[in-house]
Design a protein around this motif. Structure first.
Motif, PDB file in Angstrom:
ATOM      1  N   VAL A 293      -0.992   0.599  -5.274  1.00 47.28           N
ATOM      2  CA  VAL A 293      -0.024   1.693  -5.322  1.00 47.28           C
ATOM      3  C   VAL A 293       1.396   1.120  -5.285  1.00 47.28           C
ATOM      4  O   VAL A 293       2.282   1.546  -6.040  1.00 47.28           O
ATOM      5  CB  VAL A 293      -0.253   2.661  -4.149  1.00 47.28           C
TER       6      VAL A 293
ATOM      7  N   ALA B 265       4.022  -0.152   1.196  1.00 49.12           N
ATOM      8  CA  ALA B 265       3.007  -1.029   0.622  1.00 49.12           C
ATOM      9  C   ALA B 265       3.327  -2.486   0.938  1.00 49.12           C
ATOM     10  O   ALA B 265       2.438  -3.268   1.305  1.00 49.12           O
ATOM     11  CB  ALA B 265       2.927  -0.826  -0.882  1.00 49.12           C
TER      12      ALA B 265
ATOM     13  N   LEU C 164      -3.880   6.563   0.623  1.00 55.56           N
ATOM     14  CA  LEU C 164      -3.496   6.184  -0.738  1.00 55.56           C
ATOM     15  C   LEU C 164      -3.010   7.408  -1.506  1.00 55.56           C
ATOM     16  O   LEU C 164      -2.032   7.344  -2.250  1.00 55.56           O
ATOM     17  CB  LEU C 164      -4.677   5.544  -1.458  1.00 55.56           C
TER      18      LEU C 164
ATOM     19  N   GLY D  42      -6.075  -1.157  -2.453  1.00 53.05           N
ATOM     20  CA  GLY D  42      -5.503   0.137  -2.802  1.00 53.05           C
ATOM     21  C   GLY D  42      -4.023   0.192  -2.492  1.00 53.05           C
ATOM     22  O   GLY D  42      -3.209   0.605  -3.319  1.00 53.05           O
ATOM     23  N   ILE D  43      -3.675  -0.258  -1.317  1.00 56.21           N
ATOM     24  CA  ILE D  43      -2.267  -0.173  -0.921  1.00 56.21           C
ATOM     25  C   ILE D  43      -1.402  -1.035  -1.827  1.00 56.21           C
ATOM     26  O   ILE D  43      -0.352  -0.607  -2.320  1.00 56.21           O
ATOM     27  CB  ILE D  43      -2.108  -0.584   0.553  1.00 56.21           C
TER      28      ILE D  43
ATOM     29  N   SER E 117       0.528   7.977  -3.088  1.00 60.31           N
ATOM     30  CA  SER E 117       0.662   8.239  -4.517  1.00 60.31           C
ATOM     31  C   SER E 117       1.449   9.522  -4.750  1.00 60.31           C
ATOM     32  O   SER E 117       2.245   9.611  -5.682  1.00 60.31           O
ATOM     33  CB  SER E 117      -0.708   8.373  -5.171  1.00 60.31           C
TER      34      SER E 117
ATOM     35  N   SER F  86      -6.241   3.308  -7.170  1.00 62.74           N
ATOM     36  CA  SER F  86      -6.528   3.129  -5.751  1.00 62.74           C
ATOM     37  C   SER F  86      -7.617   4.095  -5.305  1.00 62.74           C
ATOM     38  O   SER F  86      -8.736   3.684  -4.987  1.00 62.74           O
ATOM     39  CB  SER F  86      -5.250   3.312  -4.938  1.00 62.74           C
TER      40      SER F  86
END
Lengths: 517, 631, 98, 518
Positions: free
Chosen positions: A371, A489, A94, A367-368, A98, A274
């Motif tokens: 993002v 993503a 993540l 999380g993915i 990011s 995330s």
């Protein structure tokens, strides 16, 4: 008391990923100090990626070559166990993703010290100045996240918490546009974060007072032996919990989240939404399952209340939001609630492993997707920067069908529609909870999901079913990095939505040993 | 005597008796699918199919006659319709073949007549398609060997009737009448459906043979089944209380009124009651209700008929009344069955003849239907006058003509069963004498009250020949069927026969009374409508006249009892659905949205209030933990 | 014996917490947070004494270091916002809400 | 040959291909979509021909591990019930594609905006894959996945291509269904964990739950989802909105197929997984169904919008289907299954023809029409035939199913519940049906020609091609339903055997020389 001094043993191999990230962060600081301004970025960016990916590679080596350790490292201060390694992997992925967003200069203020709107700022802008300090700051934050999730004693956890948080406080204030909002987010986050770490620390002190140790395993042992000190323990648990619940944004400690998510530069929001969430859940689980696992009859009812409140409040408050980032912040609160359902779903070892595995998987997929969603937010812009207000998103489906389609897909994943990764995440957690006897919570969870679906769907309605505004936002041509983030993503959301088995299996294996003590 | 056993049959003409249904159905399909391409010859195809069906019917009849009397019930299996439930087959027996001959015979004549009557109508092809469809459905109705097959035909004729009443659908009145007919019929069909539920639940079969064979056994809810069947019959045959559609149905072209709403379809109820006689014989209550309905309708129809100025509506009232006689007869059991069917057949002839005659008159008078605008037509339309006159004489029971034999039989059978019913039927006969005479005299005699642009003339041969042929039936049909109990004997394998057949008593008290009453009625009508001036606008008349003119307030009753409350109910339901059910759903959504709007205010934006909420939260969490921990 | 210290620590913590709630100036708010941290330190040291091990005292050192780091970051942020807004009142930072 | 997987894969691939066509190739998109759907139809027919009801319960079975961690399989197979519903989907989709030829072009009389044609047809094909998948799934989890995922393409079809209130309707549709689906998800999870079999395979879960209380709760979870989907009263209010706002083609698939998943689910999952609970809830379900029959019909009478009216008639019809399912006799359940198919055709035809009318006139209000019969006789004629099928005229397909449902219900001995009254009340539906259909027809098609429809064109070649197969099916199945019933009956028999209900036995059985009866 032993008078002979024993040198502490440090398992450098196990800690290598941590050390690499922190080392890179320190090097980054040195680069800031010594490298000429125009070269800094070309040093920092590779350094950041190399360290994050290197750390990820080290984790792979640890898992597949050395094997998952079975005892804590560094004299019991850090537990590099299955869940830690999984969480580390997730955080690093993540973070790397990011950072791809962060590499786009346009998000950060050229000179943070310049007063917004001043001549100074204009100069800095004209010069093309940039705060390359962002990269070491991110690395410190990521290092803190890694350590936070893996710390096996409360002191280490506190330090990790601060190492993670302090850079983030700063990063929040670095938005290039709408600087007032950004600074406000920063100061709010900072003050409230410090306030919450006060609680955490006091809770830690009380528990230390109860157990005589801050070692998680030691606390767990003390639960069985110490008696008559219940108030210390219970209040300590409560305050410790407050500190941790603050970080995951559980109600009633959620108040900072919308403000900070909205004000912070979007890539940083992505990282917080995330990485921080993942790390905080790692720490939360460790504290409540390892140290306080035997106290679960006491904390479980309270956690029920918190989970319900979080899910419901997050879902309901999100409905009327008009800013996309703020809406995603509330959505994040709701998701934190869903994850808390998994935290509560404890029982026997098998049950715990199931719940843990579900949480781990959920954290990864959420999380993915998060993002990815924030990455999309970064490219929908108008004159004042990102077009945050939802009304500006009307008709996006006609101007940029692909982008809007991907975003819609992310939203559906948030809503937990089958054939997206979000569905399996939610399913894994809810299934574990239902088996663990938390069926009512699951029902509240699905009802909140239904409510939550409303605001995801509302955005889709705006994008696809409304006519575009005449002066609607432009779609910035995404930088390579941003495009890559969105693609990765989206791909992950699809693949994990159709063939989640390999990753599920991985999460299962990571969870199977549970947390080592 | 019980009905005879039913035998499976294959081969011969009976084996292909399905052709009777298939041919007109094919005709309808060709005409409807072929579209304008078939406009030129479509009506010939229609006639041909109907005639072909008639020929097959005659051949079937002949073959049936060739079998021994006890062998005359033949089932032709066709196909498995609903597996485990209904096998479709045709039952060819004296009862069904009588209907077949009536339907295809009279039907073919009306087809031919329509060639002329509809010659100027742009939709003639479609008209013939519907007529063919009707013939097919009606034949299925009478030929099916089970209730479900019968029901398909039953609704099929309903559809044809709907299409034909609404044939001139561009007139709102026609469209409304068609809709009304269908819906009122559906009320009856509801009864029929429920009757079938009971039949299935009781017997596990729909086939006539086994079901009717066991209808008289103990534990069979025969009364319920009978009453429900009667409801169905009331709908189709326009008996009280479902009579109201028939008068409106006169919106259809006149051949339709002749064929469907006089000669055949409306008699399906009688068929149903006779066919299901076994249930009624097992249920005296149901039989009683049947006879009451019959008598009530025969009087009601007659009263309505006395007051109508519209020639077709007057005839329709008469149809109601005559079917009332048939239903009455059918309610009497085996003793009445033969008379019911015989009257049905002769009525088919003379009523069709009169309707077609009325059509001929309307054809001549620019589609004027008001008898007050007729008068003195006898001189210009000789053939129509003669054939209508014969039909008129037949229906009022002029001695030795068809109606005399069959209606008198019904009256006598009723008298034997219950004098009250009998005398009421006699009164009905007297009324018939009056209102039919009124129609006849108002139309053909007296002064000419024509509209100025009316130039009446006799109809073309294609229309008059069917009239002539039908009037032959009107004259001789009754005698042929009744004398020597010929028809009763023929029918008995299908419906059973009474232990003692009714003797023929032409000079009995009721017989004489009937004749006298009819004569008085006719005489009064002559003085009032034949000899004296008929006002061009109907006089206001007494309460009774209005009562009759307004169809005994049947429509008003329906309107106030069903339509208005129904409309209110509908409006209420729509309102409830929008505001109540959907309102709840939307209200819930709005509630969540509203609470969101209010709750988000707690997020004041002040860091200090956030801190307060955290502190408060911490206190609550700590308090809760302490509470739980000390439990 | 150590109870007094603990009570004092709790008192200090409470004063800090209440200070966070009632004071408007960001610097003062932040100082109140520091007070809370130091109240914790006092508790740690007291418990260390009570338990007879050194862990608490060591933790206190760590906390001091962390607090110092926090001051660095915090002051930077507060100064920036003060320069922008010409006000250090936390109540003025009120654009993000609902 | 993995027939079912092919049937699911072909439309998916087709959808991708359609979506990937270059910009501006609208025509090619339509033709490709039509071609793909016809291929699916042919494949389905080829498969159906090979189906032999006698060979065990499931045919064309495929089982692969999908997510072993959750005990989830990709397991597809069909029995007679599923087969006829898959066939229904496969038949309707090409018809709908042909009927929707101009739905996205923006050429209707009400000047709808031009929208992406590719997307529309691509969504249609995705939907087809999911419809086939949902009926074929024999893994409950897989079923759930399709059950929920189906909502998305339909949501976009309503929301992007619908009428003026489209986004309201689309959101309502999605959220309502999603809510039901999530309740079902809870039940699915609970079923899995309580059964403790570590599998979602439906055949293995039959009889897995014995405890009556548990059965009731789980039943409730499944049933509410299905009742919303079907929809049963009082969960129905999304349907009129959705169906009225959806483009006609989408409305056909929505009401014709998607909603059948609800009643299909009741028959397949509620009954077999929770037999005791199903019997326990008979009174409730029957009351809801009967209310639905009458209420739907009455509200339909009061509608002023054609598509809403048709939607309400469907609510009435779904009442019949649910009644048939829960009367639990061979006849009623088989009738209900047949009803699902027939209703697809008859309501499909009604919606499509209403769509043709609306495309021409630009309004769905009944009051905006009048005398259509005079200017467009074929259009009006087909409208009437479709309507007559809607009112279950004998000789048309819906009659057979409605009759079977009602007779089967009336004669149901299950639980001594006294099914006579519900059946009789249900039968009043035939009267009400005549009112709502004929009154609509009267107002739209008869009377003097309204000014606004005076220039209305009759059916064109494409539209005839759309309507003819539907009407042929309606009439054909009306007289000869045997092919379908022969497939349905054994499957229904198996289902009822698993519920273990007493079979119907006539009170006074007669020897039927033709073998009718049991």
């Amino acid at each position: 008391m032993n008078n002979t001094f024993q040198a502490p043993t440090i398992e450098y191999g196990q800690l290598a990923p941590l050390l690499l990230v922190f080392g890179a962060a320190v090097v980054g600081v040195l680069i800031e100090a010594f490298a000429p301004r125009y070269l800094r970025k070309s040093f920092q960016v590779p350094l950041t990626f190399v360290s994050l990916l290197g750390a990820f590679a080290l984790i792979l080596v640890q898992v597949f070559v050395s094997g998952v350790p079975t005892a804590p490292a560094a004299m019991g201060a850090v537990a590099v166990d299955g869940p830690s390694l999984f969480i580390w992997g997730v955080i690093l992925i993540l973070a790397a993703v990011s950072v791809l967003l962060i590499t786009d200069d346009d998000h950060f203020v050229p000179q943070a010290a310049a007063v917004p709107g001043s001549a100074e700022e204009d100069d800095a802008l004209a010069e093309g100045a940039a705060h390359t300090e962002v990269y070491p700051l991110v690395l410190f934050a990521v290092g803190g996240m890694l350590l936070f999730a893996a710390s096996n004693d409360l002191l280490m956890m506190f330090v990790a918490l601060e190492v993670m948080s302090l850079p983030l406080y700063l990063l929040c204030g670095l938005a290039r546009r709408r600087r007032l909002l950004s600074q406000e987010a920063s100061v709010k986050y900072f003050l409230l974060g410090a306030f919450s770490s006060g609680f955490f620390l006091y809770g830690m002190a009380l528990i230390y007072g109860f157990a005589g140790t801050v070692d998680l395993a030691g606390i767990s042992r003390a639960l069985g032996t110490v008696s008559g000190q219940d108030p210390l323990l219970l209040i300590g648990t409560a305050l410790l919990g407050v500190g941790l619940l603050f970080k995951i944004g559980a109600a009633p400690f959620q108040a900072w989240k919308p403000d900070v998510y909205q004000g912070a530069p979007t890539p940083i929001t992505a990282l917080m939404a995330s990485g921080t969430l993942v790390a905080a859940f790692g720490a939360l689980l460790r504290v409540f399952w390892v140290a306080l696992g035997n106290l679960d009859w006491d904390w479980r009812p309270v956690m029920w209340g918190v989970a319900i409140l979080t899910m419901v409040l997050g879902a309901i408050l999100a409905i009327t939001q008009t800013d996309i980032k703020r809406m995603l912040a509330y959505s994040s609160i709701a998701h934190a609630g869903f994850l808390l359902v998994g935290v509560i779903a404890t029982g026997d070892a098998r049950q715990n492993a199931d719940a843990l595995s579900g949480i781990l998987f959920y954290l990864l997929v959420y999380g993915i997707t998060t993002v990815g969603a924030f990455a999309v937010v970064t490219v929908v812009r108008d004159a004042g920067g990102e077009a945050g207000h939802l009304s500006r998103w009307a008709g996006l489906g006609k101007r940029a069908p692909a982008l809007a389609g991907v975003f819609a897909f992310f939203l559906l994943a948030f809503a937990g529609i089958p054939l997206t990764s979000g569905f399996f995440g939610k399913y894994a957690v809810f299934a574990a909870a239902a088996t663990g006897g938390a069926l009512p919570l699951v029902i509240v969870g699905v009802v909140s999901s239904a409510v939550a679906a409303f605001f995801y769907v509302r955005v889709i309605v705006l994008m696809f079913f409304s006519e575009p505004a005449a002066d609607g936002p432009t779609i910035a041509v995404p930088s390579m990095g941003t495009a890559a983030v969105v693609t990765v993503a989206a791909a992950a959301t699809v693949v994990l939505g159709v063939f989640p088995e390999p990753v599920l299996r991985l999460a299962d294996q990571a969870a199977s040993t549970l947390f080592i003590r | 005597m019980e009905p005879a056993e039913i035998f499976p049959h294959s081969g011969g003409v009976i084996g292909v008796s399905w052709l009777m249904i298939a041919l007109p159905l094919l005709g309808a399909a060709i005409l409807l699918l072929g579209g304008r391409r078939t406009d030129r010859w479509g009506h010939f195809l229609g006639v041909a199919m109907s005639l072909a069906s008639f020929v097959v019917g005659v051949l079937t009849f002949v073959e049936l006659l060739g079998l021994g009397e006890e062998q005359r019930r033949r089932v032709v299996e066709l196909f498995e319709f609903i597996p485990g439930m209904v096998n479709m087959g045709l039952l060819v027996d004296p009862l069904s073949i009588s209907f077949v001959l009536l339907i295809t015979g009279v039907g073919s004549l009306i087809h031919i007549y329509s060639i002329g009557y509809m010659s100027h109508d742009p939709g003639r092809r479609r008209f013939f398609a519907y007529l063919n469809l009707f013939v097919a459905a009606m034949l299925l109705l009478v030929l099916a060997d089970n209730y479900v097959g019968m029901f398909i035909g039953w609704e099929g004729v309903g559809l044809a009737s709907y299409l034909l009443i609404g044939f001139w659908q561009h007139k709102p009145s026609a469209a409304t009448a068609a809709q009304k007919a269908f819906i009122v019929n559906r009320v009856g069909d509801f009864g029929l459906l429920v009757a079938m539920f009971l039949i299935w639940t009781t017997f596990g079969s729909f086939a006539y043979g086994p079901v009717l064979g066991a209808a008289g056994d103990a534990n069979v809810p025969a009364t319920a089944i009978g009453l429900l069947l009667l409801l169905g019959a009331c709908g189709k045959s326009a008996q009280l209380p479902l009579q109201s559609w028939l008068l409106d149905a006169m919106e259809g072209p006149t051949p339709v009124s002749a064929l469907i709403h006089a000669a055949t379809m409306v008699t399906a109820g009688v068929y149903l009651i006779v066919r299901s006689g076994a249930f009624f014989q097992a249920a005296p209550t149901a039989q009683l209700v049947v006879t009451i309905v019959g008598v009530a309708t025969l009087l009601a129809g007659a009263i309505i008929g006395t007051a109508k100025d519209d020639i077709k509506k007057a005839l329709a009232g008469s149809t109601m009344s005559q079917i009332g006689y048939m239903v009455l007869a059918a309610g009497l059991g085996p003793i009445g069955y033969a008379f019911a069917i015989a009257h049905l057949i002769t009525h088919g002839f003379f009523k069709a003849s009169m309707f077609l005659g009325a059509g001929s008159v309307m054809h001549a008078m620019n589609d004027e239907v008001d008898m007050r605008k007729y008068g003195g037509l006898a001189s210009v339309m000789k053939v129509t006058w003669a054939t209508f006159g014969l039909g008129y004489l037949a229906i009022i029971g002029f001695p030795l003509l068809s109606g005399y034999w069959t209606k008198d039989g019904i009256i006598e059978a009723a008298m034997e069963h219950s004098p009250i019913l009998g005398w009421l039927a006699v009164i009905g006969a007297g009324l018939t004498g009056f209102y039919m005479s009124r129609v006849f005299f108002m139309t053909f005699h007296g002064k000419r009250r024509w509209a100025e642009d009316a130039h009446p003339h006799e109809s073309p041969a294609v229309m008059t020949w069917p009239l002539i042929l039908l009037s032959i039936g009107s004259v001789f049909g009754g005698a042929f069927l009744i004398v020597g109990n010929r028809f009763m004997t023929f029918l008995s394998p299908a419906v059973g026969a009474p232990e003692e057949p009714l003797g023929f008593h032409p000079f009995s008290v009721p017989g004489i009374t009937t004749l006298v009453l009819v004569a008085i009625g006719a005489g009064y009508a002559w003085t009032k409508y034949g000899r004296s001036e008929v006002p061009a606008v109907a006089p206001r008349g007494s309460f009774l006249t209005t009562f009759a003119r307004r169809d005994l307030y049947g429509d008003a009753l329906n309107e106030s009892l069903f339509m208005r409350p129904g409309q209110w109910l509908t409006r209420l339901a729509v309102f409830f659905d929008n505001r109540g059910v959907d309102g709840l759903v939307n209200g819930l959504a709005a509630g969540i949205g509203g609470s969101s709007g209010r709750l988000r205010r707690i997020q004041t934006g002040f860091a200090r209030s956030y801190a307060l909420s955290m502190l408060f939260g911490a206190a609550v969490v700590a308090g809760a933990l302490l509470l739980v921990g000390n439990l | 014996m150590t109870t007094h210290y603990l009570v004092l620590s709790a008192l200090l913590f409470s004063i800090g917490a209440v200070g966070v709630l009632v004071r408007r100036n960001a610097i003062v708010v932040f100082m109140c947070v520091e007070l809370m941290l130091n109240a914790c330190n006092l508790a740690f040291v007291t418990f260390a004494r009570q338990h007879g091990n050194l862990d608490g005292q060591i933790i206190a050192f760590f906390v001091m270091v962390v607090a110092a780091a926090e001051v660095v970051v915090g002051l930077a942020i507060i100064v920036t916002i003060f320069r922008t807004r010409r006000s250090a009142s936390v109540d003025d930072a009120n654009l993000l809400k609902y | 040959m993995p027939w079912l997987s092919i049937l699911i894969a072909v439309p998916v691939l087709g959808a991708v291909a359609v979506a990937l066509l270059p910009k501006g190739s609208d025509k090619a998109a339509k033709q490709l979509a039509l071609g793909v759907s016809l291929v699916v139809l042919v494949l389905t027919l080829v498969m159906a021909v090979q189906f032999a009801p006698g060979n065990g319960r499931w045919a064309f079975q495929e089982t692969y591990d999908w997510i072993p961690s959750f005990g989830v399989h990709y397991a597809v197979a069909v029995d007679g019930i599923a087969l006829v519903l898959i066939a229904l989907s496969a038949v309707l989709v090409p018809i709908v594609i042909l009927a929707s030829w101009h739905d996205a072009d923006g050429t209707g009389a009400d000047n709808p905006p031009k929208r992406s044609v590719k997307t529309y047809f691509s969504l249609l094909l995705v939907l087809e894959a999911m419809m086939i998948g949902v009926f074929a799934a024999t893994d409950i989890f897989l079923f759930y996945v399709f059950f929920e995922a189906m909502l998305i393409p339909m949501y976009f079809m309503i929301g992007s291509y619908g009428g003026a209130q489209r986004s309201y309707a689309a959101v309502k549709f999605l959220l309502y269904s999603l809510f039901g689906g999530l309740l079902m998800l809870v039940a699915v999870i609970a079923l899995y964990s309580i059964a403790g079999k570590s599998t979602f395979l439906f055949p293995e879960l039959i009889g897995a739950i014995q405890d009556p209380t548990t059965q009731k709760w789980l039943f409730a979870g499944f049933f509410i989802a299905f009742a919303i989907k079907a929809p049963l009263w009082p969960f129905h209010t999304w349907l009129p909105d959705a169906a009225a706002q959806a483009p006609a083609g989408a409305a056909v698939l929505l009401v014709g197929v998607l909603d059948k998943v609800g009643t299909y689910g009741m028959l397949r999952f509620c009954l077999e997984l929770f037999p005791d609970a199903s019997k326990f809830f008979i009174p409730l379900v029957v009351v809801l169904s009967v209310i639905g029959i009458v209420y739907g019909a009455i509200v339909a009478i009061g509608q002023t919008d054609m598509k809403r009216l048709i939607a309400y008639t469907s609510i009435s019809h779904f009442g019949f289907i649910a009644l048939g399912v829960f009367a639990m006799t061979a006849n009623s359940a088989a009738g209900a299954t047949l009803y699902m198919v027939n209703h697809g055709f008859s309501t499909g035809a009604l919606f499509l023809i209403a769509g043709f009318l609306i495309y021409r006139r630009g309004s769905s209000y009944i009051a905006d029409y009048g005398g259509v019969r005079n200017v467009a006789p074929l259009l009006a004629g087909t409208f009437l035939i479709a309507g007559l099928s809607g009112l279950s005229l004998p000789g048309l397909s819906s009659f057979v199913s409605e009759f079977m449902v009602l007779v089967g219900t009336f004669s149901s001995p299950v639980e001594n519940f006294g099914f006579e009254i519900p059946a009789i009340i249900g039968a009043t539906g035939v009267v009400l049906a005549a009112i709502y259909i004929l009154w609509m027809y009267k107002r739209v098609a008869t009377g003097p020609t309204a000014e606004s429809v005076s220039g209305m064109k009759d059916l064109n070649g494409r539209e005839k091609l759309v309507i003819v197969p539907l009407i042929a099916l309606i009439i054909g199945l009306g007289f000869y339903p045997k092919p379908l019933l022969d497939v349905i009956n054994p499957a229904v028999g198996t289902t009822l055997a698993n519920v273990s209900v007493p079979a119907f036995a006539p009170a006074h059985p007669v020897a039927d020389q033709k073998g009718a009866g049991q």
